[in-house]
Design an enzyme around this catalytic site. Structure first.
Site, PDB file in Angstrom:
ATOM      1  N   CYS A   7      -2.917   0.344   9.824  1.00 33.89           N
ATOM      2  CA  CYS A   7      -2.131   1.170   9.105  1.00 33.89           C
ATOM      3  C   CYS A   7      -2.156   1.602   7.687  1.00 33.89           C
ATOM      4  O   CYS A   7      -3.163   0.938   6.897  1.00 33.89           O
ATOM      5  CB  CYS A   7      -0.617   0.487   9.358  1.00 33.89           C
ATOM      6  SG  CYS A   7       0.941   1.437   9.009  1.00 33.89           S
ATOM      7  N   ASP A 131       6.780  -8.410  11.271  1.00 35.40           N
ATOM      8  CA  ASP A 131       6.263  -8.453   9.833  1.00 35.40           C
ATOM      9  C   ASP A 131       6.869  -9.656   9.260  1.00 35.40           C
ATOM     10  O   ASP A 131       8.110 -10.234   9.430  1.00 35.40           O
ATOM     11  CB  ASP A 131       6.477  -7.198   9.260  1.00 35.40           C
ATOM     12  CG  ASP A 131       5.265  -6.820   8.056  1.00 35.40           C
ATOM     13  OD1 ASP A 131       4.596  -7.660   7.692  1.00 35.40           O
ATOM     14  OD2 ASP A 131       5.447  -5.889   7.671  1.00 35.40           O
TER      15      ASP A 131
END
Length: 212
Positions: A7, A131
């Site tokens: 990412c 996350d």
């Protein structure tokens, strides 16, 4: 086989490296407060250089639905990742605006405790991404969470993010054999410049592939 998402790509050099090491997904961040943010124009230029075997994920934090839909309909992104406070109603409206476009949606959940994983059925999405919770942050903290996911019922395939790098990814995969994918950002960046490091990107993907 556990898939890989890298990412926060921002430069042509990042895309060129991704094309070489072949993660399954790359992430383009559209959150203006992120140091990894790109504009719609920059994202379109990066996507044009990405090989079609790699899917581009647009990462959004409480964005206007039309902005997301326009990027999806333009082909700039292949997958939508919602990393803010988006609820089930928001996601349903987004799907309605997308119409017949079969764009997968990922909902990020910031994990603080097992209670963080309650009520997942309320999100009409294709995947979850877990996350680490940190007050005042929507992700990208580079910190791992300690909760074991294997004993918890999770209704959709899921990504694991937060504090991953080549040195710990084998352990993470071993502890989470049900994970659909692992997601790295800061763990493949140069600690001085904050830019993506080709050697670290290469090492991370290699470690994931070796431990499947």
């Amino acid at each position: 086989m556990t898939k890989v998402k890298i990412c926060g790509l921002t430069r042509s050099e990042d895309i060129e490296c991704a094309n070489r090491v072949q993660p399954d997904f790359i992430g383009l961040v559209f959150y203006a407060k992120s140091k990894r943010a790109v504009t719609a124009e920059q994202a379109a230029q990066l996507k044009a250089k990405l090989v079609p075997t790699i899917k581009a994920v647009g990462v959004f934090v409480n964005n206007e639905i039309d902005f997301i839909a326009n990027l999806a309909q333009a082909g700039t992104i292949d997958v939508i990742q919602l990393h803010g406070d988006e609820d089930g109603a928001y996601i349903q409206k987004l799907r309605a605006v997308l119409g017949n476009a079969a764009i997968p949606i990922i909902k990020a959940i910031r994990v603080r405790s097992e209670e963080s994983l309650q009520g997942l059925e309320a999100f009409p999405v294709d995947y979850f991404l877990f996350d680490t919770y940190k007050a005042g942050h929507y992700g990208g903290t580079g910190e791992r969470f300690s909760l074991q996911l294997e004993s918890i019922h999770i209704p959709k395939p899921y990504f694991i993010a937060g504090g991953l790098d080549a040195s710990n990814i084998a352990e993470v995969i071993a502890a989470n054999p049900k994970a659909f994918a692992v997601d790295v950002s800061g763990g493949v960046e140069d600690s001085t410049t904050g830019l993506k490091d080709p050697e670290k990107m290469t090492a991370f993907v290699a470690q994931v592939r070796q431990n499947n």
